[in-house]
Design a protein around this motif. Structure first.
Motif, PDB file in Angstrom:
ATOM      1  N   THR A   5       0.828  -1.198   0.000  1.00  0.00           N
ATOM      2  CA  THR A   5       0.000   0.000   0.000  1.00  0.00           C
ATOM      3  C   THR A   5       0.865   1.251   0.000  1.00  0.00           C
ATOM      4  N   GLU A   6       0.548   2.189  -0.880  1.00  0.00           N
ATOM      5  CA  GLU A   6       1.288   3.458  -0.933  1.00  0.00           C
ATOM      6  C   GLU A   6       1.069   4.211   0.375  1.00  0.00           C
ATOM      7  N   ARG A  10       4.892  10.039   3.758  1.00  0.00           N
ATOM      8  CA  ARG A  10       6.262   9.542   3.897  1.00  0.00           C
ATOM      9  C   ARG A  10       7.191  10.737   4.110  1.00  0.00           C
ATOM     10  N   ARG A  36       0.722   4.431   6.650  1.00  0.00           N
ATOM     11  CA  ARG A  36      -0.117   3.876   5.586  1.00  0.00           C
ATOM     12  C   ARG A  36      -1.598   4.110   5.857  1.00  0.00           C
ATOM     13  N   THR A  70       6.288  13.403   1.244  1.00  0.00           N
ATOM     14  CA  THR A  70       5.469  12.842   0.173  1.00  0.00           C
ATOM     15  C   THR A  70       4.083  12.543   0.711  1.00  0.00           C
ATOM     16  N   GLY A  73       2.025   9.593  -2.287  1.00  0.00           N
ATOM     17  CA  GLY A  73       2.876   9.331  -3.441  1.00  0.00           C
ATOM     18  C   GLY A  73       3.330  10.578  -4.168  1.00  0.00           C
TER      19      GLY A  73
END
Length: 230
Positions: A5-6, A10, A36, A70, A73
């Motif tokens: 899972t993206e 992040r 996540r 991020t 994504g």
């Protein structure tokens, strides 16, 4: 929630420093952290360790001096202010220790307004606001103004407002810090339910170790870096 899972958030090598006299005070010294969808992470650290700075950088309220943030994504380091503002408005919800509700508006209207700013019709916004507030146990309090609500009810309205635009990420800074232990536990239980039901990712700064223990992971800041706690 699979490993593929993206991450909703992040942080990669994030550095943040502030000018102090002739030099700099480095608060974040290369923070790496991923959260996540559907995951709740507690950020537990003493005052002055950089919790609020980390939340501000993660929420695109401050630019890091190094590294990358991020969101879903999408790298943000190279984005201009208008695009950062749009991303923050559409993808991130904030809950603070104090609720910051608009005192002249009802609970329902406090949750309607950010949705209308986003472009929803009043009817769509009212329907979603009523659904969210009911989910959080406030079905009978929709027309009450903040002064007519208890502290726990006010904070649940603030949570509903933060997630009204279906953000990807929820950032909370001591969200139950002003509440007594029993009310705090109840408000936190509703927050957990909301995260689980919506698939939000949540980063919650708290001094409350009992609440931190109810989250999926616990992270602290040591020497400006994120460290996982057992």
């Amino acid at each position: 929630m699979g490993e593929g899972t993206e991450p909703a958030l992040r942080l990669s090598g994030v550095v943040r420093r502030y000018r102090e006299g002739d030099g700099h005070l480095e608060i974040l010294r290369g923070v790496d952290l991923a959260i996540r969808p559907g995951e709740m992470v507690a950020l537990v650290a003493p005052s002055g360790a950089g919790k609020s700075t980390l939340l501000h950088v993660a929420g695109l309220l401050e630019r890091p001096d190094g590294g990358e943030v991020t969101i879903g994504g999408r790298a943000t380091a190279g984005l201009g202010d208008p695009e950062r503002t749009r991303l923050r408005r559409e993808e991130i919800g904030f809950v603070y220790q104090f609720h910051y509700l608009l005192p002249e508006f009802s609970a329902l209207e406090n949750v309607v307004i950010p949705q209308m700013i986003r472009g929803l019709s009043r009817r769509q916004a009212r329907d979603r606001a009523a659904e969210l507030l009911s989910f959080l146990g406030l079905k009978e309090r929709l027309v009450h103004r903040p002064a007519e609500l208890s502290g726990g009810e006010q904070q649940r309205v603030a949570i509903a407002r933060a997630v009204a635009n279906a953000p990807r990420l929820l950032l909370a800074d001591e969200p139950t810090g002003n509440l007594d232990p029993q009310t705090s536990s109840h408000v936190f239980a509703t927050l957990i339910s909301l995260v689980r039901a919506s698939g939000l990712a949540a980063l919650v700064a708290t001094h409350n170790l009992e609440l931190a223990g109810r989250m999926d992971r616990r992270v602290t800041l040591q020497d400006g870096r994120a460290v996982e706690l057992a």
